[in-house]
Design an enzyme around this catalytic site. Structure first.
Site, PDB file in Angstrom:
ATOM      1  N   ASP A   1       6.806 -18.135 -30.608  1.00 58.42           N
ATOM      2  CA  ASP A   1       6.306 -17.454 -31.814  1.00 58.42           C
ATOM      3  C   ASP A   1       5.278 -18.320 -32.556  1.00 58.42           C
ATOM      4  OD1 ASP A   1       8.764 -18.915 -32.305  1.00 58.42           O
ATOM      5  OD2 ASP A   1       8.800 -18.129 -34.347  1.00 58.42           O
ATOM      6  N   HIS A   2       5.290 -19.632 -32.312  1.00 62.20           N
ATOM      7  CA  HIS A   2       4.346 -20.543 -32.981  1.00 62.20           C
ATOM      8  C   HIS A   2       3.127 -20.860 -32.121  1.00 62.20           C
ATOM      9  CE1 HIS A   2       7.161 -21.730 -36.312  1.00 62.20           C
ATOM     10  NE2 HIS A   2       7.933 -21.043 -35.489  1.00 62.20           N
TER      11      HIS A   2
HETATM   12 ZN   LIG Z   1      11.125 -22.404 -33.585  1.00 65.94          ZN
HETATM   13 ZN   LIG Z   2       9.745 -19.894 -35.367  1.00 70.43          ZN
END
Ligand SMILES: [Zn+2]
Ligand SMILES: [Zn+2]
Length: 313
Positions: free
Chosen positions: A107-108
């Site tokens: 997600d990053h």
């Molecule tokens: Zn994380």
């Molecule tokens: Zn995250």
């Protein structure tokens, strides 16, 4: 929908804040008349959830009109374009050249190929310089390999793309000062993110402010030390109050090991004493934003706001 806009740019890099929906806290009440050298722009406030209103985690620290990006969740390039349209300097495609990664959770980092290729396709000639944990170089190499046909077609075909703007200079970092220029000193500090062997938070010392970004972490004392009365503490959080709904005991165990609850964050903020606490990467667990803020306020009297994409602090 624009939740807020930077409404006034006095001169290159000198900003005034106009934040109608999240008024500045009392101790920052002079900000309407005092030009700021540095600002924090939340490009993505989200989580792995595919929330159409919240892009994946990504933050830009803007200092003297230069941008320093932290994390590259999905949507980062388009949110940077949106912030630029709102008047934030330093976010033109050619200016997206410096990135700090907190950890390699997807997600990053799903916006990483976007950040490598899109600004290049749109004319960036400078390399992207990236600071991140062990594994960053490997991920970079694999992304470039995955798009090697694209690189070849664009540079050797009729698009005549430049041959430098997709190149990445990676630096796998250890805790300590990892970057310094005339605008900013960036210090990485180790946080605790479940089974990740390395995850960092970052402290930005600028000419006028100290900005601390937690990344993803369970509660750690190092945040208190890094902030220590800082101007802005941007911290991840999940709802843990009586109204929040956890899916299962397994997920409860996961959140405890990987993330920071509202009550835990209130305790951290009480010690860290930021002038402004900004919640991001919020996991609501069925509560409203107001209820999440109340969970914090029940245990923390300081100024706290809940970030949305494109908010500026
Ligand atoms: Zn994380
Ligand atoms: Zn995250």
């Amino acid at each position: 929908m624009k939740r807020l806009m930077l409404s006034l740019v006095l001169s290159a890099g000198f900003l005034l804040r106009a934040n109608a929906q999240h008024p500045a806290p009392a101790q920052e009440s002079n900000s309407a008349t005092t030009p700021r050298i540095s600002e924090v722009v939340v490009l993505g406030s989200g989580t792995p959830n595919a929330d159409p209103d919240r892009s994946g985690p990504a933050v830009a620290v803007i200092v003297n009109g230069h941008s320093y990006l932290v994390d590259c969740g999905p949507g980062i390039v388009r949110r940077a374009a949106a912030a630029r349209r709102d008047g934030v300097p330093g976010l033109a495609m050619k200016d997206l050249t410096t990135l700090f990664i907190t950890h390699l959770h997807s997600d990053h980092t799903l916006g990483y190929p976007d950040l490598i290729f899109t600004p290049w396709v749109l004319g960036r000639t400078g390399h992207l310089t990236v600071y991140g944990p062990g594994g960053t170089a490997d991920m970079t190499k694999n992304i470039l390999a995955a798009w090697k046909k694209d690189i070849s077609v664009r540079t050797q075909g009729l698009e005549h793309a430049n041959t430098t703007g997709y190149l990445v200079d990676t630096h796998e970092i250890e805790p300590g000062v990892v970057y310094k220029d005339e605008n900013v000193t960036v210090t990485a500090f180790p946080v605790k993110h479940g089974s990740w062997d390395q995850a960092f938070g970052y402290r930005f010392q600028t000419p006028d402010r100290v900005i601390v970004i937690s990344g993803d972490t369970s509660p750690v004392d190092v945040i208190v030390k890094a902030c220590n009365g800082c101007d802005v503490l941007l911290h991840e959080v999940y709802a843990s109050g009586p109204h929040s709904e956890m899916d299962s005991p397994q997920w409860e165990a996961y959140f405890k090991a990987f993330h920071t609850s509202t009550t835990e964050l209130a305790a951290i903020a009480t010690q860290a004493k930021p002038k402004l606490l900004v919640l991001y990467h919020q996991v609501f667990h069925g509560v409203s934003e107001g209820e999440m803020l109340q969970e914090i306020r029940n245990h923390y009297p300081g100024a706290v706001v809940s970030a949305h994409d494109l908010d500026v602090y």
